[in-house]
Design a protein around this motif. Structure first.
Motif, PDB file in Angstrom:
ATOM      1  N   PRO A  16       0.810  -1.231   0.000  1.00 43.96           N
ATOM      2  CA  PRO A  16       0.000   0.000   0.000  1.00 43.96           C
ATOM      3  C   PRO A  16       0.843   1.281   0.000  1.00 43.96           C
ATOM      4  CG  PRO A  16      -0.894  -1.577   1.576  1.00 43.96           C
ATOM      5  CD  PRO A  16       0.437  -2.116   1.118  1.00 43.96           C
ATOM      6  N   VAL A  17       1.935   1.293   0.725  1.00 43.97           N
ATOM      7  CA  VAL A  17       2.799   2.479   0.768  1.00 43.97           C
ATOM      8  C   VAL A  17       3.523   2.661  -0.560  1.00 43.97           C
ATOM      9  CG1 VAL A  17       4.793   3.539   1.901  1.00 43.97           C
ATOM     10  CG2 VAL A  17       3.081   2.354   3.269  1.00 43.97           C
ATOM     11  N   LEU A  18       4.025   1.578  -1.143  1.00 46.26           N
ATOM     12  CA  LEU A  18       4.700   1.657  -2.433  1.00 46.26           C
ATOM     13  C   LEU A  18       3.747   2.215  -3.489  1.00 46.26           C
ATOM     14  CD1 LEU A  18       6.566  -1.783  -2.395  1.00 46.26           C
ATOM     15  CD2 LEU A  18       7.558   0.476  -1.937  1.00 46.26           C
ATOM     16  N   ALA A  19       2.517   1.731  -3.488  1.00 38.11           N
ATOM     17  CA  ALA A  19       1.516   2.197  -4.452  1.00 38.11           C
ATOM     18  C   ALA A  19       1.197   3.678  -4.226  1.00 38.11           C
ATOM     19  CB  ALA A  19       0.258   1.343  -4.365  1.00 38.11           C
ATOM     20  N   LYS A  20       1.046   4.065  -2.972  1.00 37.32           N
ATOM     21  CA  LYS A  20       0.760   5.473  -2.647  1.00 37.32           C
ATOM     22  C   LYS A  20       1.907   6.370  -3.108  1.00 37.32           C
ATOM     23  CE  LYS A  20      -0.125   8.532   1.253  1.00 37.32           C
ATOM     24  NZ  LYS A  20      -0.134   8.651   2.712  1.00 37.32           N
ATOM     25  N   ASN A  21       3.136   5.928  -2.881  1.00 30.65           N
ATOM     26  CA  ASN A  21       4.289   6.712  -3.318  1.00 30.65           C
ATOM     27  C   ASN A  21       4.369   6.789  -4.835  1.00 30.65           C
ATOM     28  OD1 ASN A  21       4.990   7.137  -0.659  1.00 30.65           O
ATOM     29  ND2 ASN A  21       6.645   5.643  -0.647  1.00 30.65           N
ATOM     30  N   ASN A  22       4.029   5.707  -5.521  1.00 31.39           N
ATOM     31  CA  ASN A  22       4.012   5.730  -6.983  1.00 31.39           C
ATOM     32  C   ASN A  22       2.944   6.699  -7.494  1.00 31.39           C
ATOM     33  OD1 ASN A  22       6.147   4.025  -7.524  1.00 31.39           O
ATOM     34  ND2 ASN A  22       4.888   2.193  -7.517  1.00 31.39           N
ATOM     35  N   GLN A  23       1.818   6.743  -6.789  1.00 27.85           N
ATOM     36  CA  GLN A  23       0.756   7.683  -7.152  1.00 27.85           C
ATOM     37  C   GLN A  23       1.271   9.122  -7.032  1.00 27.85           C
ATOM     38  OE1 GLN A  23      -2.106   8.346  -8.908  1.00 27.85           O
ATOM     39  NE2 GLN A  23      -3.192   6.805  -7.731  1.00 27.85           N
ATOM     40  N   GLU A  28       3.482  14.183  -9.301  1.00 28.24           N
ATOM     41  CA  GLU A  28       4.547  15.206  -9.259  1.00 28.24           C
ATOM     42  C   GLU A  28       5.281  15.341 -10.580  1.00 28.24           C
ATOM     43  OE1 GLU A  28       7.542  15.179  -6.156  1.00 28.24           O
ATOM     44  OE2 GLU A  28       6.039  14.465  -4.719  1.00 28.24           O
ATOM     45  N   THR A  29       5.643  14.225 -11.191  1.00 33.57           N
ATOM     46  CA  THR A  29       6.518  14.270 -12.369  1.00 33.57           C
ATOM     47  C   THR A  29       5.778  14.438 -13.688  1.00 33.57           C
ATOM     48  OG1 THR A  29       6.553  11.864 -12.548  1.00 33.57           O
ATOM     49  CG2 THR A  29       8.319  12.901 -11.266  1.00 33.57           C
ATOM     50  N   GLU A  30       4.565  13.891 -13.775  1.00 32.50           N
ATOM     51  CA  GLU A  30       3.860  13.922 -15.056  1.00 32.50           C
ATOM     52  C   GLU A  30       2.463  14.499 -14.958  1.00 32.50           C
ATOM     53  OE1 GLU A  30       4.287  10.351 -17.440  1.00 32.50           O
ATOM     54  OE2 GLU A  30       6.018   9.739 -16.243  1.00 32.50           O
ATOM     55  N   ASP A  31       2.093  14.937 -13.747  1.00 31.31           N
ATOM     56  CA  ASP A  31       0.776  15.527 -13.513  1.00 31.31           C
ATOM     57  C   ASP A  31      -0.354  14.594 -13.966  1.00 31.31           C
ATOM     58  OD1 ASP A  31      -0.881  17.524 -12.490  1.00 31.31           O
ATOM     59  OD2 ASP A  31      -1.057  18.524 -14.440  1.00 31.31           O
ATOM     60  N   ILE A  32      -0.175  13.296 -13.657  1.00 31.03           N
ATOM     61  CA  ILE A  32      -1.223  12.334 -13.987  1.00 31.03           C
ATOM     62  C   ILE A  32      -1.687  11.614 -12.728  1.00 31.03           C
ATOM     63  CG2 ILE A  32      -0.513  11.967 -16.383  1.00 31.03           C
ATOM     64  CD1 ILE A  32       0.845   9.378 -15.523  1.00 31.03           C
ATOM     65  N   GLN A  33      -2.922  11.186 -12.756  1.00 34.81           N
ATOM     66  CA  GLN A  33      -3.523  10.438 -11.656  1.00 34.81           C
ATOM     67  C   GLN A  33      -3.666   8.990 -12.116  1.00 34.81           C
ATOM     68  OE1 GLN A  33      -4.222  11.986  -8.766  1.00 34.81           O
ATOM     69  NE2 GLN A  33      -4.985  10.183  -7.750  1.00 34.81           N
ATOM     70  N   TYR A 122      15.716   6.418 -16.173  1.00 31.86           N
ATOM     71  CA  TYR A 122      15.311   7.529 -17.011  1.00 31.86           C
ATOM     72  C   TYR A 122      14.803   8.631 -16.105  1.00 31.86           C
ATOM     73  CZ  TYR A 122      10.836   5.010 -16.653  1.00 31.86           C
ATOM     74  OH  TYR A 122       9.730   4.338 -16.195  1.00 31.86           O
ATOM     75  N   VAL A 123      14.958   9.853 -16.574  1.00 27.53           N
ATOM     76  CA  VAL A 123      14.603  11.025 -15.783  1.00 27.53           C
ATOM     77  C   VAL A 123      13.906  12.022 -16.706  1.00 27.53           C
ATOM     78  CG1 VAL A 123      16.907  12.027 -16.124  1.00 27.53           C
ATOM     79  CG2 VAL A 123      15.519  12.806 -14.209  1.00 27.53           C
ATOM     80  N   MET A 124      12.908  12.708 -16.189  1.00 24.06           N
ATOM     81  CA  MET A 124      12.222  13.729 -16.975  1.00 24.06           C
ATOM     82  C   MET A 124      13.223  14.821 -17.352  1.00 24.06           C
ATOM     83  SD  MET A 124       9.127  12.612 -17.286  1.00 24.06           S
ATOM     84  CE  MET A 124       8.212  14.012 -17.898  1.00 24.06           C
ATOM     85  N   GLN A 125      13.119  15.334 -18.564  1.00 26.87           N
ATOM     86  CA  GLN A 125      14.093  16.299 -19.073  1.00 26.87           C
ATOM     87  C   GLN A 125      14.219  17.548 -18.210  1.00 26.87           C
ATOM     88  OE1 GLN A 125      13.623  17.093 -23.280  1.00 26.87           O
ATOM     89  NE2 GLN A 125      13.130  14.950 -23.685  1.00 26.87           N
TER      90      GLN A 125
END
Length: 155
Positions: A16-23, A28-33, A122-125
């Protein structure tokens, strides 16, 4: 006072924590839910795979950060590349050596496995902080761009 924490491999009770952190990472990085059910299922399946591992930094029972490692076979190197993915540190614990400790743990494991030829991520530009951190750990811009085609098997 320095932050004290340990690095360990994730276990099923961490899902549950891993999933929450991935959310949070996706937001944060791609502004997606991301879809919560899909994410929980994905993390669960990741922990069941032999070629996928999550590592967490933990302090007093709280997960401060995480990184997932997946494997890619390299015929050019006759070995595997370890891809670091789902890199996330809780905002209150950034810039305190949490990711560095996770990375160093993973690098030590890789150095003890002759079949591991490289660590990649990989990292966002526009993620200047991430780029700076990765460079400070001895990683270099590989010069590759990542292309993708998504939705191949979505309903």
């Amino acid at each position: 006072m320095a932050l004290e924490f340990t690095i360990r491999e994730a276990v099923s009770s961490d899902i549950p924590v891993l999933a929450k952190n991935n959310q949070a990472l996706a937001n944060e990085t791609e502004d997606i839910q991301l879809d919560s059910e899909t994410l929980l299922s994905g993390v669960t399946h990741a922990l069941e795979r032999e070629d996928c591992h999550y590592f967490v930094a933990e302090s007093k029972g709280k997960i401060l950060g995480q990184t997932m490692v997946t494997y890619e076979w390299s015929d050019w190197r006759d070995g595997v590349m370890w891809w670091l993915q789902s890199v996330y540190i809780l905002p209150d614990y950034r810039n305190q050596g949490v990711f560095r400790a996770i990375f160093n743990h993973i690098e030590k494991l890789a150095r003890n496995r002759p079949d591991v030829k490289a660590l990649r991520l990989y990292v966002m530009q526009d993620n200047q902080s991430g780029k700076s951190t990765y460079s400070s750990l001895g990683m270099n811009d590989s010069g590759y761009l990542v292309y993708e085609k998504v939705g191949l098997n979505d309903l």
